[in-house]
Design an enzyme around this catalytic site. Structure first.
Site, PDB file in Angstrom:
ATOM      1  N   ASN A  10       0.870  -1.183   0.000  1.00 48.15           N
ATOM      2  CA  ASN A  10       0.000   0.000   0.000  1.00 48.15           C
ATOM      3  C   ASN A  10       0.908   1.234   0.000  1.00 48.15           C
ATOM      4  OD1 ASN A  10      -1.823   2.037   0.472  1.00 48.15           O
ATOM      5  ND2 ASN A  10      -2.242   1.457   2.603  1.00 48.15           N
ATOM      6  N   LYS A  12       0.145   4.306  -0.272  1.00 51.42           N
ATOM      7  CA  LYS A  12      -0.448   5.509   0.363  1.00 51.42           C
ATOM      8  C   LYS A  12      -0.221   6.737  -0.518  1.00 51.42           C
ATOM      9  CE  LYS A  12       0.364   3.273   4.749  1.00 51.42           C
ATOM     10  NZ  LYS A  12       0.302   3.402   6.186  1.00 51.42           N
ATOM     11  N   HIS A  94      -9.487   1.047   5.025  1.00 54.40           N
ATOM     12  CA  HIS A  94      -8.181   1.290   5.664  1.00 54.40           C
ATOM     13  C   HIS A  94      -8.354   2.302   6.795  1.00 54.40           C
ATOM     14  CE1 HIS A  94      -4.046   2.463   6.342  1.00 54.40           C
ATOM     15  NE2 HIS A  94      -3.700   1.363   5.711  1.00 54.40           N
ATOM     16  N   GLU A  96      -6.625   4.681   7.821  1.00 51.40           N
ATOM     17  CA  GLU A  96      -6.336   6.079   7.497  1.00 51.40           C
ATOM     18  C   GLU A  96      -7.491   6.715   6.725  1.00 51.40           C
ATOM     19  OE1 GLU A  96      -2.505   5.438   5.686  1.00 51.40           O
ATOM     20  OE2 GLU A  96      -1.626   4.975   7.637  1.00 51.40           O
ATOM     21  N   GLU A 166      -5.303  -5.193  10.622  1.00 52.17           N
ATOM     22  CA  GLU A 166      -4.339  -4.103  10.776  1.00 52.17           C
ATOM     23  C   GLU A 166      -4.585  -3.364  12.090  1.00 52.17           C
ATOM     24  OE1 GLU A 166      -2.430  -2.962   6.802  1.00 52.17           O
ATOM     25  OE2 GLU A 166      -4.012  -1.541   7.259  1.00 52.17           O
ATOM     26  N   GLY A 172       2.574   2.048  10.806  1.00 48.30           N
ATOM     27  CA  GLY A 172       3.525   3.150  10.675  1.00 48.30           C
ATOM     28  C   GLY A 172       4.269   3.496  11.951  1.00 48.30           C
ATOM     29  N   SER A 210       3.510  -2.234  10.266  1.00 48.71           N
ATOM     30  CA  SER A 210       4.956  -2.237  10.478  1.00 48.71           C
ATOM     31  C   SER A 210       5.621  -3.555  10.085  1.00 48.71           C
ATOM     32  CB  SER A 210       5.294  -1.868  11.927  1.00 48.71           C
ATOM     33  OG  SER A 210       4.885  -0.542  12.200  1.00 48.71           O
TER      34      SER A 210
END
Ligand code: PEP
Length: 249
Positions: A10, A12, A94, A96, A166, A172, A210
């Protein structure tokens, strides 16, 4: 049931230019990989170029999001008809996007139904927050998310429906979950799918958060985990290749 392994990068809001995205795509496409399905999810603006660059490879291209309506006055959004021919599927839910676009489970359910209904693959992301993790609420959060997110879908074909576990606190942060935690989450996700009438045995569950060349062996060995959704480390072709290799049987 043997489930094929899948590793998806991904990207991003990276890399900085379409030219850079093309260069990364070409490197991923040229890297040999045995018995692992591979995908990349470039930013929307680079989808066409990346898809063109990877057309003669078996790397699948995913959109990072898709709208729940078929068309209309939705500035900045992508519909399933726009993705057809341009992407094999889309990431849906997701964390985010949930955070930045205000998506709740009701909206995710509509996005998922729209994507699968259009014949696209969908990678549904679920996961608990740091506070929920600390309170030991991972399983109850996952059960609730799965029940709500798949509520509008009647056909969860294992060829097209994938779940990515996730944990938000691992994304991250350089602090991946443990393999044991990911395994337990995958088991909870499959039980929740079964409870909703889906046949979970064939559905792939990826881990994301991560994952790096250093941490991947933990997840490659984790029971019930069939691959990874990789953010930051997927921007480095060598590291992404090492992650893919780790999942090879
Ligand atoms: C992600 O955003 O899906 C992700 C897993 O990111 P990272 O690998 O950078 O934690």
């Amino acid at each position: 049931m043997t489930r094929g392994r899948l590793v998806v990068g991904n990207w991003k809001m990276n890399p900085a230019t379409i030219k850079d995205a093309l260069a990364l795509a070409r490197t991923v496409g040229a890297t040999p990989h045995a018995a692992v399905d591979i995908g990349v999810a470039p930013p929307a603006i680079a989808l066409a170029a990346v898809t063109d660059a990877l057309r003669s490879t078996d790397v699948a291209v995913f959109a990072q999001d898709v709208h729940w309506e078929a068309s209309g006055a939705y500035t900045g959004q992508l519909s399933v008809s726009m993705l057809r021919g341009l992407a094999a599927g889309a990431i849906v839910g997701h964390s985010e996007v949930r955070r930045d676009q205000g998506d709740d489970d009701a909206r995710i359910a509509r996005k998922l139904a729209r994507a699968l209904g259009a014949g696209l693959q969908a990678i549904l992301c679920v996961g608990e927050t740091e506070a929920e993790f600390a309170q030991g609420r991972t399983a109850s959060v996952l059960k609730m998310q799965i029940a709500r997110d798949i509520s509008e879908v009647s056909d969860l074909s294992p060829e097209r429906f994938i779940v990515a576990y996730e944990p938000i606190w691992a994304i991250g942060t350089g602090r991946p979950a443990s393999g044991a935690h990911a395994s337990a989450a995958a088991q909870t996700i499959r039980a929740a799918l079964d409870a909703s009438g889906a046949s979970a045995d064939g559905i792939r569950v990826l881990y994301g958060g991560s994952v790096s060349a250093a941490s991947v062996s933990e997840f490659a060995a984790a029971d019930g985990i069939d691959g990874a959704l990789v953010g930051g480390a997927s921007l480095k072709a060598d590291e992404f290749a090492a992650i893919i290799r780790a999942f090879a049987p």
